[in-house]
Enzyme design. Structure first.
Site: not given
Lengths: 331, 357
Positions: A196, A304
């Site tokens: 993804e 992230h």
């Protein structure tokens, strides 16, 4: 649920090498699966048959996480790397990383790079090797993958920080729901997708294979509620019903159905309009002849980074909402 | 031309910001249902209809125009009855000042983009490049009332019904791409009850402004042998680069030579236009065309696509301006292509022997 969180966040699963996590999920869900398929890309598709077999619901959460891939080893033994997925250079600098074979290293900026100029391209990995040969002896070669060392830390109350809650937490919610939901309203595929982070490459062929009528992605979304007046979502604000991100405009029928179910089951929810970032929702919407696609997002701070932070109360709300979608169907 | 304007006026009055097309589907079905033997709405909110040939084994030609328009989505409901919004599709953000919009909440309410009058601007402010985050939509409601009508995720579109500037020039923010749908429908009207020996499918596709998703998925379902995609193109305006002079409003519809169209079909279309006396302007698009041709061409095993465009000024603003004569040319050309395709492009319609790919 905490046990699943612990298990799933500790796996190594950089885009392109999701096999260990897939194996773990397969074992976890085998007792409830009516059919288990691993497709050629490595997507894990787990079917729980429903009351109505004429309709199909696809649920997708991605197994992969961002990381680094080795591009070269220099004479001094430093490992040059390139990003796999959207690496946040500042958040990655000075972190401990681990390679697939267990070799440890640290990610550091090249000498002389000022913090403001730091980009993913200027990061290198020091594995402690004194020269190229020494690095090679530790199993480092071009193409080898590494990721930040797993970490799961309880902050206070119901909040936890971890590496790669994006999207292990989606995998946890999906697996948890597959294990605990009553008989689904229709045939429901719990899909654990690959790649993804590098452009939703796994979900597209998976959706093509299943050809679902409805699709729900489970992924993290920005909870930028520290100091911003109009955040995308708030931590602790409940399950986020996605309306838009930069890759997709969710089907209004799905958004409305989720709203209806959340109200009926008294599940706290909030709406999400994300102006940056994409999800598997988009890939599922456009596979084959298309389907009505939406997404339940988990409010997450510091996405992230190695300290992605979530609130268990939101996870409960997301699990309840997904369970409602599975048990009562999307129409 | 009158008829095209009439159709365009009806179609531009419909809602349908990308993502919110289902709001328009009922009315689309009502308006267009009569033109087709069967109609369908897809899960991605595209509409499509098919007009069948008497020959059941005839080939299928797909006409495409997109249903969705650019617009906005609410990100916050603020004090004083203002809304903050994010763009849906590529919006020319600096031109938003004082634009009128519809807000598609619990009920549809009007709003205007707030603007700062020149008298109140500080020196140098008028030169500042505005972006969407500088703007808010004023609704005139109190925050409390507004919160009962609008939520995060509510769609907002330009007030869009077409108006005429003069005999053949018209303006509407949703000529992209409602005008092209009107041209396709006009082409079907020109054919009347004529059976051209092909099944004709028309897709009014959703989500074009968001990556062609409606066209990709609907074309997959229709599974045509060839496609004619129609969209708007940029018309030359004084001051634009010289190379844009190949697309001038009023000089006919545009015909794209591009990697994302079929050269053989395009050459054929240009010849047909010449023979039928329809004004066309060939244009070269070496990169992506930025239209549904990108998606339709790569659906299934590949579909040969011809791309027609109507030149338009001020794209993606509240005032898209077109010359209706160009739309008429497009309709005439589509009708001619449909009449002649079965015979002149026979090779395309024999399954498995598509010779022009």
């Amino acid at each position: 649920m905490l046990t699943l969180i612990r298990q799933f966040t500790s796996a190594f699963s950089v885009s392109g090498w999701e096999r260990p996590l897939a194996e773990q999920i397969r074992k976890t869900l085998a007792p409830v699966a009516d059919e288990i398929t691993t497709d050629p890309l490595g997507n894990l598709l787990i079917l729980r048959k429903g009351k109505d077999s004429s309709r199909k619901l696809m649920i997708a959460s991605h197994m992969d996480e961002i990381g680094f891939v080795v591009t070269a080893i220099d004479d001094a033994g430093f490992v040059r790397v390139s990003n796999v997925g959207g690496i946040h250079a500042v958040a990655s600098a000075f972190q401990r990383v681990r390679f697939r074979n267990g070799t440890n290293g640290v990610v550091v900026p090249e000498s002389g790079v000022k913090p403001a100029d730091l980009t993913a391209k200027k990061l290198i990995v020091d594995v402690g090797a004194s020269d190229r040969k020494a690095a090679e002896r530790k199993g480092i070669r071009v193409g080898e993958l590494c990721a930040v060392v797993p970490m799961l830390q309880r902050l206070s109350g119901t909040r936890y920080a971890a590496k790669a809650f994006d999207d292990r937490i989606g995998c946890v919610l999906s697996a948890y729901t597959a294990l605990h939901a009553d008989t689904p309203a229709c045939d429901t595929y719990f899909c654990f997708t690959v790649q993804e982070e590098v452009g939703c490459r796994g979900a597209l062929p998976a959706a093509f294979r299943i050809a679902p009528d409805y699709a729900i992605a489970l992924d993290v979304t920005t909870a930028d509620d520290c100091g911003i007046k109009q955040p995308v979502t708030r931590l602790g604000g409940g399950a986020a019903v996605k309306v838009k991100d930069s890759s997709v405009l969710c089907a209004p029928v799905v958004v409305d159905r989720m709203t209806e179910l959340a109200k009926a089951r008294k599940i706290p929810y909030q709406y999400e309009v994300l102006t940056a970032g994409g999800t598997d929702t988009s890939a599922m919407q456009m596979a084959g002849a298309g389907c009505a696609a939406g997404c339940i997002s988990i409010p997450t701070r510091y996405i992230h980074s190695p300290v992605e932070t979530v609130d268990l109360r939101d996870l409960r709300a997301c699990a309840d909402l997904l369970t409602a979608c599975v048990e009562e169907g999307m129409a | 031309m009158e008829r095209i304007y009439e159709l365009a006026k009806q179609l531009t009055a419909l809602p349908g910001v990308s993502g919110d097309e289902q709001r328009a589907l009922g009315q689309v079905r009502e308006l267009l249902g009569g033109s087709f033997d069967e109609t369908f709405c897809t899960p991605v909110s595209s509409f499509w209809g098919i007009r069948r040939s008497k020959n059941p084994s005839a080939g299928t030609v797909l006409l495409d125009a997109h249903l969705d328009t650019v617009g906005f989505i609410v990100t916050a409901v603020c004090d004083g009855g203002f809304l903050k919004v994010a763009p849906v599709g590529r919006i020319a953000e600096k031109n938003l000042s004082a634009a009128e919009v519809w807000i598609y909440g619990e009920k549809t309410i009007p709003g205007v983009f707030a603007a700062k009058p020149p008298h109140l601007q500080e020196s140098g402010e008028s030169e500042k490049k505005m972006s969407l985050s500088d703007f808010a939509i004023d609704t005139g409601y109190t925050r409390e009332t507004l919160e009962t009508l609008v939520r995060v995720g509510t769609y907002v579109g330009f007030k869009a019904e077409a108006e005429r500037l003069n005999d053949h020039i018209a303006v509407s923010p949703s000529f992209d791409d409602r005008l092209c749908a009107a041209a396709h429908l006009r082409a079907l009207e020109l054919l009347g009850d004529e059976d051209v020996g092909l099944h004709i499918a028309f897709q009014f596709s959703a989500r074009e402004e968001q990556g062609y998703k409606g066209a990709m998925t609907t074309a997959y379902r229709v599974d045509p042998d060839m496609a004619i995609v129609m969209d708007v193109g940029h018309a030359y305006v004084p001051g634009a680069p010289e190379r844009r002079k190949t697309a001038v409003a009023g000089k006919g519809c545009l015909l794209s030579y591009a990697p994302q169209t079929s050269r053989a079909l395009t050459v054929w279309a240009e010849r047909v236009a010449k023979e039928e006396g329809v004004p066309v302007q060939p244009v070269a698009e070496p990169g992506r065309t930025g239209t549904n041709s990108n998606a339709v061409q790569t659906t299934r095993g590949g579909i040969p696509v011809c791309l027609l465009s109507v030149p338009l000024k001020n794209m993606h603003t509240a005032n898209e301006v077109v010359d209706l004569r160009d739309a008429r040319a497009a309709a005439d050309l589509v009708a001619a292509l449909l009449r002649r395709a079965a015979k002149e492009q026979e090779g395309l319609f024999r399954h498995g022997t598509a010779s022009l790919l």
